[in-house]
Design a protein around this motif. Structure first.
Motif, short mmCIF file in Angstrom:
data_model
loop_
_atom_site.label_atom_id
_atom_site.label_comp_id
_atom_site.label_asym_id
_atom_site.label_seq_id
_atom_site.Cartn_x
_atom_site.Cartn_y
_atom_site.Cartn_z
N UNK A 1 86.38 78.90 5.76
CA UNK A 1 86.00 79.45 4.46
C UNK A 1 84.57 79.03 4.09
N UNK A 2 84.25 77.77 4.31
CA UNK A 2 82.92 77.27 3.97
C UNK A 2 81.86 77.92 4.86
N UNK A 3 82.15 78.05 6.15
CA UNK A 3 81.21 78.69 7.08
C UNK A 3 80.95 80.13 6.64
N UNK A 4 82.00 80.82 6.22
CA UNK A 4 81.88 82.21 5.75
C UNK A 4 81.02 82.27 4.48
N UNK B 1 86.61 65.57 4.49
CA UNK B 1 87.27 65.84 5.78
C UNK B 1 86.91 67.25 6.26
N UNK B 2 86.86 68.19 5.31
CA UNK B 2 86.49 69.58 5.64
C UNK B 2 85.05 69.63 6.13
N UNK C 1 92.78 72.07 7.48
CA UNK C 1 91.39 71.61 7.40
C UNK C 1 90.47 72.63 8.06
N UNK C 2 90.87 73.17 9.21
CA UNK C 2 90.02 74.15 9.90
C UNK C 2 89.92 75.47 9.15
N UNK C 3 91.00 75.87 8.49
CA UNK C 3 90.94 77.11 7.69
C UNK C 3 89.95 76.94 6.54
N UNK D 1 81.43 76.24 -3.78
CA UNK D 1 82.52 77.22 -3.91
C UNK D 1 83.83 76.56 -4.30
N UNK D 2 84.70 77.32 -4.94
CA UNK D 2 86.08 76.86 -5.14
C UNK D 2 86.82 77.06 -3.82
N UNK D 3 87.44 76.01 -3.31
CA UNK D 3 88.18 76.12 -2.06
C UNK D 3 89.53 76.78 -2.30
N UNK D 4 90.01 77.47 -1.29
CA UNK D 4 91.24 78.26 -1.38
C UNK D 4 92.39 77.52 -2.07
#
Length: 245
Positions: free
Chosen positions: A61-64, A84-85, A55-57, A36-39
């Motif tokens: 996003x990745x978990x979603x 890191x993410x 990093x947590x946000x 995915x493209x990250x935010x």
């Protein structure tokens, strides 16, 4: 019989999920790689508040994304910022996570970057000539023109908020205390010509915090952008890692 294994590619700062296209092609049809493209990067919709770039946000996003795609078993492939993410998400011990492969990762501790380099990177935002200079610095092998243009486009498409948020906040976050919670097999890949983060950074800052048995593999003649510089080697190492899971 276990569910099929999917690779989830998390891209570098000022990049996009497109960086994994060549590696995905080399892994197919045996394995699927989704990136995915990250935010704030690529085609991802930019949010308007700075906290959405932590990093947590990004891990949220990745978990979603994984839940939305219904992926049952996967390996996180985190490149640079994406590394890191990936580690932040792995520390949550999500169901279905089988392993973590880190490509020249940003360490769990604050990234080693001088204030001078940080300021220079902030001033470089939106300038094509600066993007060209960065491209020269972060790759070590000759690339096809179409790939060079893709790297430059991704750099120029980055939003200002996402650009600055990583430099000022994300890269400085320290999630090292959480690394004891990472229990899945891990591997680290690095290029010996990496001018952004030398292999020694991974050996000192990241490797000691990961599960026993984690290997640091060095790719000869490759720079920081491993999926572009060394797609064959990356695909081969990912396949070998997956075969052991």
């Amino acid at each position: 019989m276990p569910a099929p294994l999917t690779f989830i590619g998390l891209h570098y700062w000022a990049g996009s999920g497109r960086e994994f296209q060549q590696v995905a092609g080399l892994l197919a049809p045996e394995y699927t790689l989704l990136a995915p493209d990250l935010t704030g990067f690529g085609e991802a919709a930019p949010p308007t508040i700075i906290s959405d770039y932590s990093v947590d946000a990004y891990a949220d996003q990745v978990a979603h994304f994984i839940a939305e795609k219904g992926i049952e078993r996967y390996v996180l492939v985190g490149h640079s910022m994406g590394g890191k993410i990936a580690l932040a998400l792995a520390a949550r011990q999500p169901s279905g996570l089988a392993g973590v492969a880190l490509l020249s990762p940003s360490p769990p501790s604050p990234e080693p970057m001088t204030d001078e380099d940080r300021m220079a990177s902030m001033r470089a935002y939106g300038k094509l000539a600066e993007a060209e200079k960065t491209l020269q610095k972060i790759t070590a092998r000759p690339l096809p023109e179409a790939i060079r243009q893709q790297i430059l486009l991704d750099n120029m498409q980055s939003t200002r908020l996402a650009w600055d948020a990583w430099l000022l906040h994300g890269s400085r976050e320290d999630i090292s205390a959480r690394m004891v919670l990472v229990e899945v097999p891990c591997t680290i890949l690095a290029g010996d010509q990496d001018n952004v983060m030398s292999p020694s950074v991974h050996g000192l800052e990241t490797l000691p915090l990961l599960p026993t048995g984690t290997h640091l593999e060095i790719i000869s003649g490759a720079g920081h952008l491993l999926p572009y510089d060394a797609p064959e080697e990356v695909a081969s190492l990912l396949r070998a890692f997956a075969d052991k899971l």
